[in-house]
Design a protein around this motif. Structure first.
Motif, mmCIF file in Angstrom:
data_model
loop_
_atom_site.group_PDB
_atom_site.id
_atom_site.type_symbol
_atom_site.label_atom_id
_atom_site.label_comp_id
_atom_site.label_asym_id
_atom_site.label_seq_id
_atom_site.Cartn_x
_atom_site.Cartn_y
_atom_site.Cartn_z
ATOM 1 N N LYS A 1 22.779 144.139 55.783
ATOM 2 C CA LYS A 1 23.691 143.177 56.155
ATOM 3 C C LYS A 1 23.931 142.098 55.575
ATOM 4 O O LYS A 1 25.070 141.611 55.308
ATOM 5 N N VAL A 2 22.882 141.566 55.073
ATOM 6 C CA VAL A 2 22.971 140.177 54.055
ATOM 7 C C VAL A 2 23.753 140.418 52.920
ATOM 8 O O VAL A 2 24.800 139.706 52.716
ATOM 9 N N ALA A 3 23.571 141.534 52.252
ATOM 10 C CA ALA A 3 24.175 141.923 51.110
ATOM 11 C C ALA A 3 25.790 141.932 51.253
ATOM 12 O O ALA A 3 26.663 141.661 50.504
ATOM 13 N N ARG A 4 26.049 142.692 52.471
ATOM 14 C CA ARG A 4 27.354 142.926 52.735
ATOM 15 C C ARG A 4 28.095 141.676 53.242
ATOM 16 O O ARG A 4 29.401 141.675 52.664
ATOM 17 N N MET A 5 27.427 141.007 53.705
ATOM 18 C CA MET A 5 28.221 139.617 54.178
ATOM 19 C C MET A 5 28.505 138.887 53.049
ATOM 20 O O MET A 5 29.482 138.121 52.767
ATOM 21 N N LEU A 6 27.353 138.860 51.900
ATOM 22 C CA LEU A 6 27.787 137.867 50.871
ATOM 23 C C LEU A 6 28.650 138.480 49.905
ATOM 24 O O LEU A 6 29.485 137.785 49.329
ATOM 25 N N ALA A 7 28.884 139.922 50.005
ATOM 26 C CA ALA A 7 29.918 140.503 49.313
ATOM 27 C C ALA A 7 31.416 140.069 49.784
ATOM 28 O O ALA A 7 32.351 139.803 49.021
ATOM 29 N N ASP A 8 31.317 140.136 51.130
ATOM 30 C CA ASP A 8 32.626 140.032 51.576
ATOM 31 C C ASP A 8 33.080 138.482 51.587
ATOM 32 O O ASP A 8 34.280 138.295 51.419
ATOM 33 N N ILE A 9 32.022 137.324 51.629
ATOM 34 C CA ILE A 9 32.442 135.981 51.434
ATOM 35 C C ILE A 9 32.817 136.025 49.751
ATOM 36 O O ILE A 9 33.667 135.338 49.642
ATOM 37 N N ASP A 10 32.206 136.477 49.004
ATOM 38 C CA ASP A 10 32.672 136.683 47.437
ATOM 39 C C ASP A 10 33.946 136.746 47.387
ATOM 40 O O ASP A 10 34.637 136.192 46.847
ATOM 41 N N TRP A 11 34.249 137.847 48.007
ATOM 42 C CA TRP A 11 35.855 138.357 48.126
ATOM 43 C C TRP A 11 36.606 137.319 48.879
ATOM 44 O O TRP A 11 37.902 136.960 48.151
ATOM 45 N N ALA A 12 36.549 136.869 49.934
ATOM 46 C CA ALA A 12 37.187 135.935 50.656
ATOM 47 C C ALA A 12 37.409 134.632 49.757
ATOM 48 O O ALA A 12 38.727 134.308 49.840
ATOM 49 N N GLU A 13 36.453 134.221 49.064
ATOM 50 C CA GLU A 13 36.599 133.017 48.189
ATOM 51 C C GLU A 13 37.512 133.493 47.058
ATOM 52 O O GLU A 13 38.611 132.487 46.768
ATOM 53 N N SER A 14 37.176 134.298 46.209
ATOM 54 C CA SER A 14 38.041 134.751 45.139
ATOM 55 C C SER A 14 39.507 134.800 45.479
ATOM 56 O O SER A 14 40.320 134.813 44.581
ATOM 57 N N ALA A 15 39.748 135.611 46.659
ATOM 58 C CA ALA A 15 41.014 135.921 47.121
ATOM 59 C C ALA A 15 41.928 134.797 47.817
ATOM 60 O O ALA A 15 42.893 134.614 47.722
ATOM 61 N N GLY A 16 41.242 133.428 47.580
ATOM 62 C CA GLY A 16 42.047 132.179 47.689
ATOM 63 C C GLY A 16 42.150 132.039 49.351
ATOM 64 O O GLY A 16 42.911 131.134 49.817
#
Length: 318
Positions: free
Chosen positions: A17-32
């Motif tokens: 869960k932690v790894a998935r949440m961090l991957a999702d927030i990485d995407w959200a920030e990089s996506a603007g």
């Protein structure tokens, strides 16, 4: 209208869960995207802990809780936690709170679910004092008797949003907070019920125009798959419909369930739905990605297509 995404725990063990949440927030920030909203699910990961973790992986995106139930902890404990997380994220926390529902507070926690609006007002009085300046927090009201030292101060203004569904809570959110976080509100409920009440209350209190954050499921799909997307929304997100609070909110609009609130279809259909929410007065849209498919590969591909579309659409609407 700012576009954000819900980022929270999914099924699986805690480490995943932690790894998935961090991957999702990485995407959200990089996506603007402008914001990420972290739900507090009764049986899962702590939202403020998740925000603190996400703050270590990001530098720009605003991180909000949607929402922390107030009855579960003393306001000084929540204030201390929120101020700590706000500092850890460089002042990017938005604290979404709410009085929750009887089936969580009473049935799960064994705490009486009485006078939730009055309790919320008393709770906010303590938070206001705690967030004002370092020093003693001295508040006495019907719910709390607080005389507590607190040496933390906000590193930046700390917005507080209150989950408000009914008239009394909307008035309270306008008078005492920076806005509201909604779930189960369609465009008509926002335009005719939420916006007039919370805006009038904020104006009467001399406060700025409130933020209105609306959460909706979104699925990019073909016209022939729209009904499947709505059925999936009702299947995996429909538990909240058992709440009388949500039932009353639905009665102010045209939607009968969360499937009706789901924005599903091609890019044009989803963009048109987003614009209707903006026209209704929503200031922030919180997208709950809703993948569809018959197996894991199809679900992953559906999620990827939908979030790529969301990123492109957010840039257009900005």
């Amino acid at each position: 209208m700012r576009i954000g995404v819900m980022v929270g725990p999914e099924r699986g063990d805690s480490a995943r869960k932690v790894a998935r949440m961090l991957a999702d927030i990485d995407w959200a920030e990089s996506a603007g995207l402008d914001t990420a909203w972290i739900p507090q699910i009764p049986n899962d990961f702590d939202a403020l802990v998740a925000v603190a973790l996400m703050g270590t992986r990001t530098s720009r995106i605003e991180l909000g809780t949607a929402v922390v139930p107030l009855q579960a902890q003393h306001p000084i404990a929540l204030a201390r936690q929120a101020l700590s997380v706000h500092a850890a994220t460089g002042g990017r926390l938005v604290l979404g709170v709410g009085p929750s529902h009887h089936w969580i507070v009473d049935d799960m926690l064994g705490i009486p679910y009485e006078r939730p609006a009055a309790f919320t007002r008393d709770y906010l009085q303590v938070l206001d004092a705690a967030f004002a300046n370092p020093g003693p927090v001295d508040v006495q009201n019907d719910s709390f008797r607080v005389h507590n030292p607190l040496d933390l101060n906000p590193v930046a203004p700390l917005p507080v949003l209150v989950a408000a569904l009914g008239p009394v809570m909307l008035t309270l959110a306008g008078e005492r907070a920076d806005g509201t976080v909604l779930w189960m509100a369609d465009e008509r409920a926002v335009a005719e019920h939420v916006v007039p009440r919370i805006t009038k209350a904020a104006d009467n209190a001399g406060r700025p125009a409130p933020r209105i954050v609306a959460g909706i499921p979104v699925c990019l799909c073909g016209a022939g798959e729209v009904e499947a997307a709505r059925e999936r929304a009702n299947r995996i997100l429909g538990e909240a419909e058992v709440s009388p609070n949500y039932q009353r909110l639905l009665s102010y609009g045209d939607a009968k369930d969360v499937g009706d609130i789901c924005a599903a279809g091609d890019e044009d259909a989803i963009a048109a739905r987003f614009r209707r929410f903006a026209d209704a007065g929503v200031t922030d849209l919180s997208v709950r990605l809703l993948p569809i498919g018959d197996n894991r590969d199809e679900l992953v591909a559906s999620k990827r297509r939908t979030r790529e579309m969301i990123a492109a659409l957010a840039a257009q609407l900005r």
